[in-house]
Design a protein around this motif. Sequence first.
Motif, short mmCIF file in Angstrom:
data_model
loop_
_atom_site.label_atom_id
_atom_site.label_comp_id
_atom_site.label_asym_id
_atom_site.label_seq_id
_atom_site.Cartn_x
_atom_site.Cartn_y
_atom_site.Cartn_z
N THR A 1 0.85 -1.01 0.01
CA THR A 1 0.01 0.17 0.19
C THR A 1 0.89 1.40 0.03
OG1 THR A 1 -1.96 -0.98 1.27
CG2 THR A 1 -1.99 1.11 1.19
N MET A 2 1.93 1.13 0.90
CA MET A 2 2.92 2.53 1.04
C MET A 2 3.47 2.65 -0.74
SD MET A 2 4.94 2.03 4.56
CE MET A 2 5.70 3.39 4.25
N LEU A 3 3.76 1.55 -1.29
CA LEU A 3 4.69 1.44 -2.53
C LEU A 3 3.53 2.07 -3.66
CD1 LEU A 3 7.25 0.89 -3.58
CD2 LEU A 3 6.32 -1.52 -4.15
N VAL A 4 2.34 1.56 -3.51
CA VAL A 4 1.27 2.23 -4.55
C VAL A 4 1.04 3.70 -4.32
CG1 VAL A 4 -1.01 2.18 -5.28
CG2 VAL A 4 0.39 -0.09 -5.32
N GLY A 5 0.80 4.15 -3.07
CA GLY A 5 0.77 5.36 -2.70
C GLY A 5 1.87 6.28 -3.19
N ALA A 6 3.13 5.82 -2.84
CA ALA A 6 4.42 6.52 -3.33
C ALA A 6 4.28 7.04 -4.90
CB ALA A 6 5.66 5.80 -3.01
N LEU A 7 4.08 5.72 -5.76
CA LEU A 7 4.02 6.12 -7.10
C LEU A 7 2.63 6.95 -7.55
CD1 LEU A 7 5.10 5.18 -10.04
CD2 LEU A 7 3.88 3.62 -10.07
N THR A 8 1.65 6.60 -7.07
CA THR A 8 0.50 7.31 -7.48
C THR A 8 0.57 9.03 -7.23
OG1 THR A 8 -0.88 5.51 -7.02
CG2 THR A 8 -2.00 7.71 -7.33
N GLY A 9 1.34 9.17 -6.14
CA GLY A 9 1.55 10.64 -5.69
C GLY A 9 2.41 11.45 -6.61
N VAL A 10 3.25 10.55 -6.93
CA VAL A 10 4.25 11.24 -8.29
C VAL A 10 3.56 11.48 -9.39
CG1 VAL A 10 6.45 10.55 -9.52
CG2 VAL A 10 6.40 10.23 -7.17
N ILE A 11 2.94 10.32 -9.82
CA ILE A 11 2.15 10.56 -11.06
C ILE A 11 1.15 11.64 -11.25
CG2 ILE A 11 0.61 9.26 -12.83
CD1 ILE A 11 2.09 6.67 -12.03
N VAL A 12 0.46 11.63 -10.15
CA VAL A 12 -0.68 12.59 -10.28
C VAL A 12 -0.14 13.92 -10.15
CG1 VAL A 12 -2.69 13.44 -8.99
CG2 VAL A 12 -2.56 11.21 -9.27
N SER A 13 0.78 14.14 -9.12
CA SER A 13 1.39 15.57 -8.93
C SER A 13 2.27 15.85 -10.33
CB SER A 13 2.33 15.52 -7.63
OG SER A 13 3.60 14.86 -8.15
N ALA A 14 2.73 15.07 -11.09
CA ALA A 14 3.55 15.20 -12.38
C ALA A 14 2.30 15.78 -13.37
CB ALA A 14 4.26 14.17 -12.85
N THR B 1 -0.73 17.00 -12.76
CA THR B 1 -1.73 18.07 -12.40
C THR B 1 -0.89 19.26 -12.00
OG1 THR B 1 -1.74 17.50 -10.16
CG2 THR B 1 -3.23 16.29 -11.55
N GLY B 2 0.50 19.11 -11.80
CA GLY B 2 1.26 20.14 -11.28
C GLY B 2 1.03 20.62 -9.91
N SER B 3 0.33 19.92 -9.15
CA SER B 3 -0.11 20.13 -7.85
C SER B 3 0.40 18.91 -6.81
CB SER B 3 -1.71 20.21 -7.58
OG SER B 3 -2.09 20.34 -6.19
N ALA B 4 1.19 19.34 -5.86
CA ALA B 4 1.66 18.41 -4.77
C ALA B 4 0.44 17.87 -3.94
CB ALA B 4 2.62 19.00 -3.91
N TRP B 5 -0.41 18.79 -3.70
CA TRP B 5 -1.41 18.35 -2.84
C TRP B 5 -2.57 17.52 -3.72
CZ3 TRP B 5 -0.69 19.20 2.00
CH2 TRP B 5 0.11 20.34 2.24
N LEU B 6 -2.81 17.59 -5.00
CA LEU B 6 -3.43 16.60 -5.70
C LEU B 6 -2.89 15.42 -5.81
CD1 LEU B 6 -5.11 18.91 -8.68
CD2 LEU B 6 -6.04 18.06 -6.46
#
Length: 308
Positions: free
Chosen positions: A47-60, A62-67
């Motif tokens: 779960t941590m690993l998937v969260g780590a990758l998803t955060g990077v992809i979505v922020s890249a 959308t251009g938003s760290a919070w998203l």
Amino acid sequence: MDSFWSVLFSTDFAFSVLRVTTPILLAALGALISNKAGIVNIGMEGTMLVGALTGVIVSAYTGSAWLGLLGAVMSGITLSAILAYFTLKIKTHIILGGIAINMFASGGTVFILYLVSGDKGTSTSLQSKVLPNLHIPLIQDIPVLGPILSGHNVLTYISLLAVAGVYYMLKRTPLGLQIRSVGENPQAAQSVGISVAKIQFIALLLSGFFASLGGAFMSMGYLSLFTRDMTAGRGWIAIAAEALGGGSTIGTFVASLIFGATNAMANALQILKIPSELISTFPYVATVVGLLVYAIIESKRKKRKKGI
């Protein structure tokens, strides 16, 4: 050796302990909540690993760290919902389900990373964002204490606040009472109208929420990118921290700090001419020792209860 001790007793080392503890503490709080509901979630690493990758992809994208953080949290909750469905609805064994989550995450994140970046190792080609560091007014000006407590990533402060939040939730709220009653005696809880499956489902979702926060910190706070299997066993260490904490919020916090200190110490040991392969085993050896200590304490406690 003198330089090692000077590093060990410095404000920089204390700062790094809090920083390294953050993902372990967040995941350990998630493990605590699910365990309190009587369901062991060993899928924390995945779960941590998937969260780590998803955060990077979505922020890249959308251009938003919070998203990106929101995307990481949603991915963790979704993964935990899948685990809950197979475990509580289809009656898959929770251990096998957790192992499947971990195996899926390890290979699946590499595959998805390759699809979006063309790289199987790191996400350097993605312009991902980083969550901000916070400098606390007044506290940052206090000698010694200021350099230790101020300037951390926002998720570090969230993890510390989460300790108080989880403690209050488990001790003072109806949901916390239901979680504890289901974990301690599911038959009695069901007899008074509590849906055991529903409470365990909620507990698993909360577990995934905290684990994904820990994963997001790894790729959007601790580092500024995703690397293959970057959690490096922290999900398992978090489970060990929860066990060593004796099922209490404060105990889990203290145990997480201990494991965080061992990780920070492993980093400090790099100033000595010790093989890096040996240094990298230090946190895992500490985990095994911690579990051994916990087993001895539990064994003595059970013997006292039986009057042996």
